[in-house]
Scaffold this active site. Structure first.
Site, PDB file in Angstrom:
ATOM      1  N   ARG A   1       0.831  -1.206   0.000  1.00  0.00           N
ATOM      2  CA  ARG A   1       0.000   0.000   0.000  1.00  0.00           C
ATOM      3  C   ARG A   1       0.863   1.252   0.000  1.00  0.00           C
ATOM      4  NH1 ARG A   1      -2.960  -4.019   1.693  1.00  0.00           N
ATOM      5  NH2 ARG A   1      -5.252  -3.972   1.563  1.00  0.00           N
TER       6      ARG A   1
ATOM      7  N   GLU B   1      -6.758 -14.961   6.098  1.00  0.00           N
ATOM      8  CA  GLU B   1      -5.400 -15.368   5.758  1.00  0.00           C
ATOM      9  C   GLU B   1      -4.728 -16.163   6.885  1.00  0.00           C
ATOM     10  OE1 GLU B   1      -2.714 -11.471   6.525  1.00  0.00           O
ATOM     11  OE2 GLU B   1      -4.642 -11.132   5.544  1.00  0.00           O
TER      12      GLU B   1
END
Length: 425
Positions: free
Chosen positions: A31, A314
């Site tokens: 990001r 995840e």
């Protein structure tokens, strides 16, 4: 070239007592790279993760005209030159953030950009990304496959405005649009319509990182994000340790009834891996802060669990490994979206645990795991780093467990195998 031989993962007969400093967060690094490439000036990223996924992101942004100069633990990023014309190519590897974040940036440029990746990547669902770009007026050629490879024809301008998406398969669809939205001429009024959005902490992380750079974004209504057009302020940042990668070390403490100190655990974070503080308690252990660190301890046995992992999917492979070593049955829920990750993680976990003698059943949205005595065998990873993490946790209590392609862990953790061996062997 011959495939490497399966790796004999270490077994542990006594409790682990160790400490670890894990590399930087992949989610935050990628990001930061994307936002630096869109910023109004150069940015410096300190302690970025230098893994395959982040190297692929840096190379992808470079292909679009950004500059990424690497000097050890410091990366200097200069923004994309959106006036560059011609054609270029982006290798997505097996990185979901690259294949979903970068196409919207390519649409903002003036080049023809071809996206492709590893063989497994061509099986990952990309139809939503492609359809959304077309809804924004971007020309995309994909041969009607809805997957890689495809070509984005940048025009230099994306209008933005109101947009409705179904991001129930992956929160990355939302993050990808939010990251690019400040550069749309009308900004973006994004609404999600569909089943509950998975992995919400990743979207919250995206919103936080945008605001840190001066972007105005209103997320006060559920499943709606309104991003105002405007500059992305250049920002120098230091990347937090990757708490999802820390999870495999935390699990070593739980599996062996030992302790693991994870150094530099942030006090406040949007990382999904922060949930390990609660997960360890659910399995019968403890989690305590000690200054800047977190210390995790396993209990005398591993409790069976009933967990909704929808927001932290995840973490499921390592959680499933601990559940297979528990003293009672477990149910993992809310993770149907894992079927579209690096591999179908639910099918892969059921297959590999059952191959070891386990008793695992897939449900509509997760797994039911009934512990059984497990035996050594080759554990397939399906080129998925999280599957390799699950395997090494199991191996702590299951002798003669061989991990196929443990090097797939370079996706998010360079040198994982030697670090793991040093800490637990």
């Amino acid at each position: 070239m011959n495939a490497p031989l399966p790796w004999l993962a270490p077994t542990r007969e006594s409790p682990v007592d160790a400490q670890v400093l894990v590399p930087g967060s992949k989610s935050l690094t990628n990001r930061a790279l994307v936002l630096a490439a869109l910023a109004d000036g150069p940015s410096v990223i300190t302690r970025p993760l230098g893994s395959r996924d982040t190297q692929l992101m840096a190379a992808a942004l470079g292909a679009l005209g950004a500059g990424v100069e690497k000097d050890g633990m410091t990366w200097r990023v200069t923004p994309i030159d959106r006036t560059r014309t011609g054609s270029t190519a982006v290798d997505c590897g097996l990185a979901g953030t690259v294949m979903r974040f970068v196409p919207a940036l390519a649409a903002l440029g003036s080049s023809e950009v071809t996206f492709d990746g590893d063989p497994h990547a061509r099986r990952r669902p990309m139809g939503q990304t492609i359809a959304t770009l077309r809804d924004l007026g971007v020309r995309v050629d994909d041969g009607d496959r809805g997957s890689l490879p495809f070509v984005v024809h940048g025009t230099g301008v994306v209008a933005g405005g109101p947009l409705v998406v179904d991001a129930s398969a992956s929160s990355q669809f939302v993050s990808a649009l939010l990251l690019a939205a400040p550069a749309f001429t009308q900004g973006l009024d994004l609404r999600h319509r569909g089943a509950a959005l998975p992995s919400l902490p990743h979207v919250e992380m995206t919103v936080t990182e945008l605001r840190r750079r001066g972007v105005e974004i209103d997320d006060s209504s559920p499943d709606r994000w309104v991003v105002s057009p405007g500059p992305v302020r250049a920002l120098d940042v230091e990347i937090e340790p990757d708490l999802s990668n820390a999870g495999v070390f935390v699990a070593a403490a739980v599996a062996t009834g030992g302790s693991m100190r994870v150094r530099g655990w942030p006090e406040q974070t949007q990382q999904a891996g922060d949930a390990w503080r609660e997960l360890v308690v659910a399995f019968g252990g403890t989690a305590e802060r000690d200054g800047a660190d977190m210390v995790f301890r396993g209990g005398p046995s591993i409790s069976g669990v009933d967990l909704d992992l929808h927001d932290v999917g995840e973490l499921t492979p390592v959680v499933a490994a601990l559940a297979a070593l528990a003293d009672g049955p477990s149910r993992l829920r809310g993770v149907a979206h894992l079927r579209g990750h690096e591999t179908d993680r639910l099918a892969a976990l059921a297959t590999e645990l059952n191959r070891l003698g386990g008793d695992v059943t897939e449900t509509d949205d997760g797994l039911e795991i009934r512990p059984r005595p497990l035996h050594g065998e080759i554990f397939e990873t399906y080129d998925d780093h999280r599957m390799a993490h699950a395997a090494v946790v199991l191996a702590l209590k299951v002798p003669e467990l061989f991990v196929e392609n443990v090097s797939t862990t370079v996706k998010t953790y360079p040198n994982f195998a030697p670090v793991w061996e040093r800490l637990v062997a």
